[in-house]
Motif scaffolding. Sequence first.
Motif, PDB file in Angstrom:
ATOM      1  N   ARG A   1       3.408 -50.360  -2.849  1.00 53.96           N
ATOM      2  CA  ARG A   1       4.727 -50.149  -2.341  1.00 53.96           C
ATOM      3  C   ARG A   1       4.581 -49.316  -0.769  1.00 53.96           C
ATOM      4  NH1 ARG A   1       6.206 -45.846  -0.103  1.00 53.96           N
ATOM      5  NH2 ARG A   1       4.947 -44.772  -1.482  1.00 53.96           N
ATOM      6  N   ALA A   2       3.686 -48.766  -0.673  1.00 51.40           N
ATOM      7  CA  ALA A   2       3.310 -48.050   0.649  1.00 51.40           C
ATOM      8  C   ALA A   2       2.711 -48.942   1.524  1.00 51.40           C
ATOM      9  CB  ALA A   2       2.311 -46.964   0.562  1.00 51.40           C
ATOM     10  N   ARG A   3       1.679 -50.020   1.103  1.00 52.74           N
ATOM     11  CA  ARG A   3       1.290 -51.021   1.908  1.00 52.74           C
ATOM     12  C   ARG A   3       2.279 -52.086   2.336  1.00 52.74           C
ATOM     13  NH1 ARG A   3      -0.483 -56.289   0.655  1.00 52.74           N
ATOM     14  NH2 ARG A   3      -2.193 -56.853   2.070  1.00 52.74           N
ATOM     15  N   ALA A   4       3.436 -52.435   1.418  1.00 49.03           N
ATOM     16  CA  ALA A   4       4.283 -53.256   1.798  1.00 49.03           C
ATOM     17  C   ALA A   4       5.581 -52.531   2.740  1.00 49.03           C
ATOM     18  CB  ALA A   4       5.117 -53.641   0.610  1.00 49.03           C
TER      19      ALA A   4
ATOM     20  N   ALA B   1      -0.428 -42.349  -1.144  1.00 56.09           N
ATOM     21  CA  ALA B   1      -0.324 -43.879  -0.767  1.00 56.09           C
ATOM     22  C   ALA B   1       0.221 -44.111   0.624  1.00 56.09           C
ATOM     23  CB  ALA B   1       0.508 -44.455  -1.769  1.00 56.09           C
ATOM     24  N   ASP B   2       1.336 -43.255   1.050  1.00 56.47           N
ATOM     25  CA  ASP B   2       1.871 -43.374   2.460  1.00 56.47           C
ATOM     26  C   ASP B   2       0.971 -42.947   3.436  1.00 56.47           C
ATOM     27  OD1 ASP B   2       4.786 -44.221   1.927  1.00 56.47           O
ATOM     28  OD2 ASP B   2       4.262 -42.667   0.392  1.00 56.47           O
ATOM     29  N   SER B   3      -0.089 -41.760   3.024  1.00 52.71           N
ATOM     30  CA  SER B   3      -1.003 -41.345   4.192  1.00 52.71           C
ATOM     31  C   SER B   3      -1.995 -42.346   4.324  1.00 52.71           C
ATOM     32  CB  SER B   3      -1.725 -40.019   3.542  1.00 52.71           C
ATOM     33  OG  SER B   3      -0.415 -38.983   3.800  1.00 52.71           O
ATOM     34  N   LYS B   4      -2.396 -42.994   3.131  1.00 57.69           N
ATOM     35  CA  LYS B   4      -3.204 -44.295   3.541  1.00 57.69           C
ATOM     36  C   LYS B   4      -2.925 -45.316   4.416  1.00 57.69           C
ATOM     37  CE  LYS B   4      -6.386 -45.618   0.491  1.00 57.69           C
ATOM     38  NZ  LYS B   4      -7.067 -46.094  -0.747  1.00 57.69           N
ATOM     39  N   VAL B   5      -1.672 -45.570   4.073  1.00 61.79           N
ATOM     40  CA  VAL B   5      -1.201 -46.697   5.296  1.00 61.79           C
ATOM     41  C   VAL B   5      -1.026 -46.083   6.524  1.00 61.79           C
ATOM     42  CG1 VAL B   5       1.087 -47.973   5.735  1.00 61.79           C
ATOM     43  CG2 VAL B   5       0.246 -47.655   3.352  1.00 61.79           C
ATOM     44  N   HIS B   6      -0.768 -44.879   6.742  1.00 58.49           N
ATOM     45  CA  HIS B   6      -0.676 -44.174   7.918  1.00 58.49           C
ATOM     46  C   HIS B   6      -1.824 -44.253   8.515  1.00 58.49           C
ATOM     47  CE1 HIS B   6       1.144 -40.371  10.329  1.00 58.49           C
ATOM     48  NE2 HIS B   6       0.769 -41.425  11.106  1.00 58.49           N
TER      49      HIS B   6
ATOM     50  N   LEU C   1      -2.903 -45.840  12.157  1.00 60.12           N
ATOM     51  CA  LEU C   1      -3.707 -45.092  13.187  1.00 60.12           C
ATOM     52  C   LEU C   1      -4.832 -45.938  13.819  1.00 60.12           C
ATOM     53  CD1 LEU C   1      -3.044 -41.596  12.208  1.00 60.12           C
ATOM     54  CD2 LEU C   1      -2.033 -42.629  13.786  1.00 60.12           C
ATOM     55  N   LYS C   2      -5.723 -46.293  13.012  1.00 58.69           N
ATOM     56  CA  LYS C   2      -6.897 -47.034  13.470  1.00 58.69           C
ATOM     57  C   LYS C   2      -6.669 -48.354  14.030  1.00 58.69           C
ATOM     58  CE  LYS C   2      -9.222 -46.927   9.305  1.00 58.69           C
ATOM     59  NZ  LYS C   2     -10.097 -47.139   8.400  1.00 58.69           N
TER      60      LYS C   2
ATOM     61  N   LEU D   1      -2.612 -36.149  10.196  1.00 57.93           N
ATOM     62  CA  LEU D   1      -2.142 -37.392  10.812  1.00 57.93           C
ATOM     63  C   LEU D   1      -1.136 -37.816  11.716  1.00 57.93           C
ATOM     64  CD1 LEU D   1      -2.798 -39.755   7.202  1.00 57.93           C
ATOM     65  CD2 LEU D   1      -4.177 -39.341   9.079  1.00 57.93           C
ATOM     66  N   SER D   2      -0.174 -36.858  11.435  1.00 55.53           N
ATOM     67  CA  SER D   2       0.906 -36.963  12.573  1.00 55.53           C
ATOM     68  C   SER D   2       0.579 -36.492  13.762  1.00 55.53           C
ATOM     69  CB  SER D   2       2.210 -35.910  12.151  1.00 55.53           C
ATOM     70  OG  SER D   2       1.826 -34.613  12.134  1.00 55.53           O
ATOM     71  N   GLU D   3      -0.383 -35.534  13.834  1.00 53.41           N
ATOM     72  CA  GLU D   3      -1.045 -35.151  15.161  1.00 53.41           C
ATOM     73  C   GLU D   3      -1.746 -35.961  15.912  1.00 53.41           C
ATOM     74  OE1 GLU D   3      -3.155 -31.611  14.158  1.00 53.41           O
ATOM     75  OE2 GLU D   3      -1.476 -30.471  13.192  1.00 53.41           O
TER      76      GLU D   3
END
Length: 393
Positions: free
Chosen positions: A81-84, A252-257, A261-262, A330-332
Amino acid sequence: MNIDFSPEELAFQQEVREWFAQNLPADLKRKTELGIMLSKDELVAWQRILNGRGWLVTGWPKEYGGPDWTATQRYIFDMERARANAPIGLSMGIIMLGPVLMAFGTQEQKDYYLPRIRNCDDWWCQGYSEPGAGSDLASLKTMAVSDGDDYIVNGSKIWTTYGHWANRIFCLVRTSTEGKKQEGISFLLIDMDTPGIEVRPIISIDGEHHLNETFFTDVRVPKKNLVGKEGQGWTVAKYLLTHERTTIAGVADSKVHMTNLKRMARENGANGEPLMNDPNLRQKLAKAEINLTALEYTNLRTLAATAAGKAPGPESSLLKLDGTAVQQELSELGVELAGQYAWPWKAEGEVGPAEYASTMMRYAFTRAATIYGGSDEVQKNVIAKMILGLNFK
């Protein structure tokens, strides 16, 4: 713990991935990808699509309309879901209230409310925190006084997320002032259209209207809306918070974030070189990814315990504590990567790459992540007492 997916689980992963690719509306995907706030109608419409597939209440037992998935399947689904870039949805009814009603509700409450949650007929908000009872929730003062077949409720709640969209609220109220303060709390379901309820907006630091103050003046609530027994609200509240805190971790959402970022560091540059060539930035990205990986494995251990039949417990405080810290980290990094493109605040038209447009707003709102759902200090106390067995005097 074996973290390799079985052939059946890999087939399930492919099925979920293909379904999102075919059924997620392109406009919702793009808005979620860019961090644009969705409307109530957009969220409800999307959740009804999920419900039509039987994939909305993924953590519910089959008898209440859930898909009867294993903990691993739920993990795979959330990752896909996050990946999509699909919206998360309405957690208040699905993740918080639903399990509470299954555990403590009457048969009448289950029969009425659970199908309405599943069909998105109700939008629930949470009435826990008060101006003087946030982290010290047991100090709440909103009173519910018995009056025949009803309670008369007076008081106020604060930080009522999406209360301006909700038609119902689950609320902690004080039904007794005798004994320990935790013992006089009860859990009520209240119709937001009841006379005497006023909702006032709070515009948060990201400039959006997520939050509200909610005031109750002589609000009449039928006693049949009491969940559990009178005075059992603290037990019910703690049960609900374990589900909320596990969800807030947001692995899940942090992994996508992290992936985004990378990618941004590779695709965008300064002084003629990709940002990824900066050794200091690479070190920060590596540190964040290590922290995220540790969080993911903590989440997997919790899933393994759930699969063995153990309900979420104080370990959820670990997930909440570390999960929100990772979100802030991650937001920073997002702001650092965006550089000058993070400065404009809701600019007319695009200023730089579109993916940077919401970077500063995301950073600003994420400052609250270590406070809502129970502050860091509260989580550390829970961990110390319930996991480490430390006693405080």
